[in-house]
Design a protein around this motif. Structure first.
Motif, PDB file in Angstrom:
ATOM      1  N   THR A  15      71.523  -8.604 -90.754  1.00 55.85           N
ATOM      2  CA  THR A  15      71.681  -9.669 -89.753  1.00 55.85           C
ATOM      3  C   THR A  15      70.909  -9.331 -88.478  1.00 55.85           C
ATOM      4  OG1 THR A  15      73.773  -8.648 -89.071  1.00 55.85           O
ATOM      5  CG2 THR A  15      73.894 -10.480 -90.623  1.00 55.85           C
ATOM      6  N   LEU A  16      70.982  -8.065 -88.061  1.00 58.68           N
ATOM      7  CA  LEU A  16      70.241  -7.664 -86.868  1.00 58.68           C
ATOM      8  C   LEU A  16      68.733  -7.721 -87.116  1.00 58.68           C
ATOM      9  CD1 LEU A  16      72.374  -4.672 -85.515  1.00 58.68           C
ATOM     10  CD2 LEU A  16      72.379  -7.067 -84.771  1.00 58.68           C
ATOM     11  N   ALA A  17      68.310  -7.427 -88.342  1.00 63.14           N
ATOM     12  CA  ALA A  17      66.892  -7.478 -88.670  1.00 63.14           C
ATOM     13  C   ALA A  17      66.355  -8.902 -88.547  1.00 63.14           C
ATOM     14  CB  ALA A  17      66.657  -6.950 -90.091  1.00 63.14           C
ATOM     15  N   ILE A  18      67.119  -9.872 -89.034  1.00 66.55           N
ATOM     16  CA  ILE A  18      66.675 -11.266 -88.943  1.00 66.55           C
ATOM     17  C   ILE A  18      66.693 -11.730 -87.496  1.00 66.55           C
ATOM     18  CG2 ILE A  18      67.254 -13.645 -89.583  1.00 66.55           C
ATOM     19  CD1 ILE A  18      68.244 -12.509 -92.268  1.00 66.55           C
ATOM     20  N   THR A  19      67.714 -11.329 -86.745  1.00 67.00           N
ATOM     21  CA  THR A  19      67.769 -11.694 -85.329  1.00 67.00           C
ATOM     22  C   THR A  19      66.554 -11.147 -84.589  1.00 67.00           C
ATOM     23  OG1 THR A  19      70.185 -11.750 -85.375  1.00 67.00           O
ATOM     24  CG2 THR A  19      69.139 -11.525 -83.220  1.00 67.00           C
ATOM     25  N   SER A  20      66.158  -9.915 -84.905  1.00 64.36           N
ATOM     26  CA  SER A  20      64.971  -9.330 -84.283  1.00 64.36           C
ATOM     27  C   SER A  20      63.719 -10.116 -84.650  1.00 64.36           C
ATOM     28  CB  SER A  20      64.815  -7.872 -84.712  1.00 64.36           C
ATOM     29  OG  SER A  20      65.892  -7.092 -84.239  1.00 64.36           O
ATOM     30  N   LYS A  21      63.626 -10.558 -85.901  1.00 61.13           N
ATOM     31  CA  LYS A  21      62.468 -11.337 -86.342  1.00 61.13           C
ATOM     32  C   LYS A  21      62.399 -12.658 -85.608  1.00 61.13           C
ATOM     33  CE  LYS A  21      60.116 -13.035 -90.497  1.00 61.13           C
ATOM     34  NZ  LYS A  21      60.149 -13.122 -91.986  1.00 61.13           N
ATOM     35  N   VAL A  22      63.547 -13.300 -85.415  1.00 60.50           N
ATOM     36  CA  VAL A  22      63.582 -14.561 -84.674  1.00 60.50           C
ATOM     37  C   VAL A  22      63.109 -14.348 -83.243  1.00 60.50           C
ATOM     38  CG1 VAL A  22      65.118 -16.331 -83.711  1.00 60.50           C
ATOM     39  CG2 VAL A  22      65.359 -15.617 -86.097  1.00 60.50           C
ATOM     40  N   GLY A  23      63.569 -13.253 -82.627  1.00 59.56           N
ATOM     41  CA  GLY A  23      63.138 -12.947 -81.273  1.00 59.56           C
ATOM     42  C   GLY A  23      61.636 -12.767 -81.172  1.00 59.56           C
ATOM     43  N   LEU A  25      59.354 -14.073 -83.176  1.00 59.09           N
ATOM     44  CA  LEU A  25      58.711 -15.377 -83.352  1.00 59.09           C
ATOM     45  C   LEU A  25      58.772 -16.198 -82.072  1.00 59.09           C
ATOM     46  CD1 LEU A  25      60.012 -16.295 -86.927  1.00 59.09           C
ATOM     47  CD2 LEU A  25      57.642 -15.833 -86.283  1.00 59.09           C
ATOM     48  N   LYS A  26      59.917 -16.178 -81.411  1.00 62.40           N
ATOM     49  CA  LYS A  26      60.041 -16.936 -80.163  1.00 62.40           C
ATOM     50  C   LYS A  26      59.105 -16.395 -79.096  1.00 62.40           C
ATOM     51  CE  LYS A  26      64.770 -18.658 -80.706  1.00 62.40           C
ATOM     52  NZ  LYS A  26      66.160 -18.660 -80.161  1.00 62.40           N
ATOM     53  N   ARG A  27      58.990 -15.069 -79.018  1.00 63.95           N
ATOM     54  CA  ARG A  27      58.078 -14.482 -78.031  1.00 63.95           C
ATOM     55  C   ARG A  27      56.624 -14.837 -78.326  1.00 63.95           C
ATOM     56  NH1 ARG A  27      61.892 -10.319 -78.575  1.00 63.95           N
ATOM     57  NH2 ARG A  27      60.627  -9.231 -80.150  1.00 63.95           N
ATOM     58  N   ALA A  28      56.339 -15.113 -79.601  1.00 66.47           N
ATOM     59  CA  ALA A  28      54.988 -15.510 -79.991  1.00 66.47           C
ATOM     60  C   ALA A  28      54.760 -17.009 -79.816  1.00 66.47           C
ATOM     61  CB  ALA A  28      54.730 -15.106 -81.441  1.00 66.47           C
ATOM     62  N   GLY A  29      55.757 -17.709 -79.309  1.00 64.70           N
ATOM     63  CA  GLY A  29      55.613 -19.131 -79.050  1.00 64.70           C
ATOM     64  C   GLY A  29      55.961 -20.042 -80.204  1.00 64.70           C
ATOM     65  N   VAL A  30      56.572 -19.505 -81.257  1.00 64.59           N
ATOM     66  CA  VAL A  30      56.944 -20.310 -82.422  1.00 64.59           C
ATOM     67  C   VAL A  30      58.239 -21.065 -82.120  1.00 64.59           C
ATOM     68  CG1 VAL A  30      57.566 -20.262 -84.867  1.00 64.59           C
ATOM     69  CG2 VAL A  30      55.823 -18.691 -83.979  1.00 64.59           C
ATOM     70  N   ASP A  31      58.265 -22.338 -82.476  1.00 65.96           N
ATOM     71  CA  ASP A  31      59.453 -23.183 -82.262  1.00 65.96           C
ATOM     72  C   ASP A  31      60.453 -22.928 -83.390  1.00 65.96           C
ATOM     73  OD1 ASP A  31      61.304 -25.133 -81.596  1.00 65.96           O
ATOM     74  OD2 ASP A  31      60.149 -26.758 -82.527  1.00 65.96           O
ATOM     75  N   VAL A  32      61.193 -21.838 -83.281  1.00 68.29           N
ATOM     76  CA  VAL A  32      62.154 -21.472 -84.317  1.00 68.29           C
ATOM     77  C   VAL A  32      63.565 -21.583 -83.755  1.00 68.29           C
ATOM     78  CG1 VAL A  32      61.990 -19.022 -83.735  1.00 68.29           C
ATOM     79  CG2 VAL A  32      62.818 -19.689 -85.985  1.00 68.29           C
ATOM     80  N   ILE A  33      64.490 -22.083 -84.578  1.00 61.97           N
ATOM     81  CA  ILE A  33      65.897 -22.173 -84.199  1.00 61.97           C
ATOM     82  C   ILE A  33      66.645 -21.074 -84.939  1.00 61.97           C
ATOM     83  CG2 ILE A  33      67.980 -23.600 -84.146  1.00 61.97           C
ATOM     84  CD1 ILE A  33      66.194 -26.059 -84.182  1.00 61.97           C
ATOM     85  N   ALA A 357      60.870 -24.962 -92.199  1.00 62.99           N
ATOM     86  CA  ALA A 357      61.678 -25.712 -91.236  1.00 62.99           C
ATOM     87  C   ALA A 357      61.803 -25.006 -89.888  1.00 62.99           C
ATOM     88  CB  ALA A 357      63.080 -25.955 -91.821  1.00 62.99           C
ATOM     89  N   ARG A 358      61.376 -23.753 -89.835  1.00 57.97           N
ATOM     90  CA  ARG A 358      61.523 -22.951 -88.621  1.00 57.97           C
ATOM     91  C   ARG A 358      62.990 -22.845 -88.207  1.00 57.97           C
ATOM     92  NH1 ARG A 358      57.303 -19.865 -89.053  1.00 57.97           N
ATOM     93  NH2 ARG A 358      55.293 -20.884 -88.716  1.00 57.97           N
ATOM     94  N   VAL A 359      63.838 -22.604 -89.211  1.00 51.52           N
ATOM     95  CA  VAL A 359      65.261 -22.360 -88.993  1.00 51.52           C
ATOM     96  C   VAL A 359      65.607 -21.037 -89.659  1.00 51.52           C
ATOM     97  CG1 VAL A 359      67.616 -23.141 -89.437  1.00 51.52           C
ATOM     98  CG2 VAL A 359      65.831 -24.812 -88.896  1.00 51.52           C
ATOM     99  N   ALA A 360      66.258 -20.149 -88.900  1.00 52.11           N
ATOM    100  CA  ALA A 360      66.596 -18.829 -89.419  1.00 52.11           C
ATOM    101  C   ALA A 360      68.074 -18.745 -89.763  1.00 52.11           C
ATOM    102  CB  ALA A 360      66.247 -17.743 -88.397  1.00 52.11           C
ATOM    103  N   ALA A 361      68.361 -18.373 -91.014  1.00 52.28           N
ATOM    104  CA  ALA A 361      69.722 -18.108 -91.487  1.00 52.28           C
ATOM    105  C   ALA A 361      69.717 -16.731 -92.148  1.00 52.28           C
ATOM    106  CB  ALA A 361      70.184 -19.186 -92.452  1.00 52.28           C
TER     107      ALA A 361
END
Length: 399
Positions: A15-23, A25-33, A357-361
């Motif tokens: 779970t922490l690994a995916i949260t880090s990946k989302v972070g 992507l967001k820092r890279a400007g990707v519109d991910v939820i 979809a740019r949605v992380a689960a």
């Protein structure tokens, strides 16, 4: 130099690994939820923050007692009495660096090689790894959607052996939100009473996040005969939106609390003194806001459950608590994405949703029961509506 055998028995938190990946992507400007993190989007209450600031001003920045200040322990004792009808003395409670630390202390302090720990699946990702690190053997019992993601007494009876030392019971559950009623706990307790070697790790971290009038219950409360064999575990992270403050706590038999304190004295020592002052204020303060926050989570739950149950290939049970849903995704496995890739399992589905979809689960395999995925609805209704719409569109596109 090589990593130890104990370290090789565990894996990084998925779970922490995916949260880090989302972070990233967001820092890279990707519109991910990001719907992967188990963290309330509410802020820590102001009165709690003020207590921490005042503690700093008063110079409460030194070492404290290893497993909690007298003030925090008194607040924990009062909380257990107020909310759960459980009587503990100061010597029977411990404060730790988050609920994960409480789990670590309890397992490492009690498990020997070959000792078994029964863990209903799906489970919080840290349970089996901490058991493995401590030298124990996780025994998984599948509790799927057909039984509302809850362990049955017959399953428990069948899983117990002479080597069984603990049953870990999380209610409301991460990742499913399923909660055990008092009657369901009594039925499980009846089984445990026949096996005096088995202890209960009652993880009540989501106690105050309940819906539709569901009444919370915990094992030592509803089966008093198990009081001396139960570690009742809770914390400030979820109810009080204090994830970063890192305060977990527990109540249990004096010898176990002392054993956990002995381990803590040679590992982390005391939790942060300022966080302890904040936690004391949280537990002693006005609790009325908890119901308001639970009502907000309930509205989000209803939105997400409704939209996911209108999504092709998904079936989403309605949870009684916590802030997660765990939809069954079996209707999507084996189908093809628009790019021609076969969705072979829930990991592939989650990867597809992130890419398309740019949605992380989080895939169900991380929690021991597939095919499914965990979605956290601890974010705004607008983001949840947009995320679910994206998931619907992506799932409608598979063939």
């Amino acid at each position: 130099m090589q990593p130890s055998a104990a370290l090789n028995r565990i894996s990084p938190s998925p779970t922490l690994a995916i949260t880090s990946k989302v972070g990233a992507l967001k820092r890279a400007g990707v519109d991910v939820i990001g719907l992967s993190a188990g963290e309330p989007d509410f802020d820590t209450p102001d009165f709690v923050k003020e207590a921490a600031i005042e503690a700093i001003r008063q110079g409460q920045t030194k070492y404290t007692d290893v497993d909690g200040t007298p003030a925090l322990k008194a607040a924990i004792v009062a909380k257990f009495k107020r909310d759960n009808g459980l009587d503990y003395g100061l010597h029977q409670v411990t404060a730790n660096v988050g609920g994960k630390h409480t789990l670590f202390n309890a397992m490492v302090a009690t498990l020997d090689a070959g000792d078994e720990v029964i863990i209903p699946a799906p489970y919080w990702v840290s349970y089996p790894d901490v058991v493995l690190f401590a030298g124990g053997s996780p025994v998984f019992v599948a509790a799927g959607p057909n039984q509302n993601y809850k362990l049955t007494p017959d399953q428990l009876e069948a899983a117990i052996t002479p080597r069984t030392k603990w049953l870990i019971l999380n209610s409301p559950s991460n990742p499913t939100g399923a909660a055990y009623s008092a009657a369901e706990l009594r039925a499980i307790g009846d089984v445990l009473l026949r096996h005096p070697q088995v202890w209960v790790f009652a993880d009540d971290m989501y106690e105050h996040v309940l819906y539709d009038g569901f009444e919370f219950a915990t094992m030592a409360q509803v089966v008093p005969a198990l009081y001396e064999r139960t570690l009742t575990v809770n914390g400030c992270s979820k109810a009080y939106a204090m994830t970063g403050w890192r305060i977990g706590f527990a109540g249990g038999p004096d010898w176990l609390i002392k054993a956990m304190g002995k381990l803590q004295s040679q590992s982390t020592s005391n939790p942060c003194s300022i966080a302890q002052a904040a936690a004391t204020a949280a537990l002693n303060g006005d609790q009325a806001f908890l119901k308001d926050r639970a009502a907000s989570f309930q509205a989000r739950r209803d939105l997400v459950v409704g939209m996911l149950n209108s999504t092709a290939g998904m079936r989403c049970p309605k949870p009684e608590g916590a802030f997660y849903v765990y939809p069954d995704c079996s209707g999507l496995i084996g189908r093809r994405t628009p790019q021609g890739n076969v969705i072979e399992d829930d990991s592939a589905l989650v990867a597809y949703l992130l890419d398309e979809a740019r949605v992380a689960a989080v895939p169900g395999i991380a929690f021991g029961l597939s095919p499914a995925m965990r979605i956290s609805y601890a974010t705004s209704e607008n983001l949840l509506r947009e995320a679910c719409a994206r998931i619907q569109e992506a799932c409608a596109a598979v063939a």
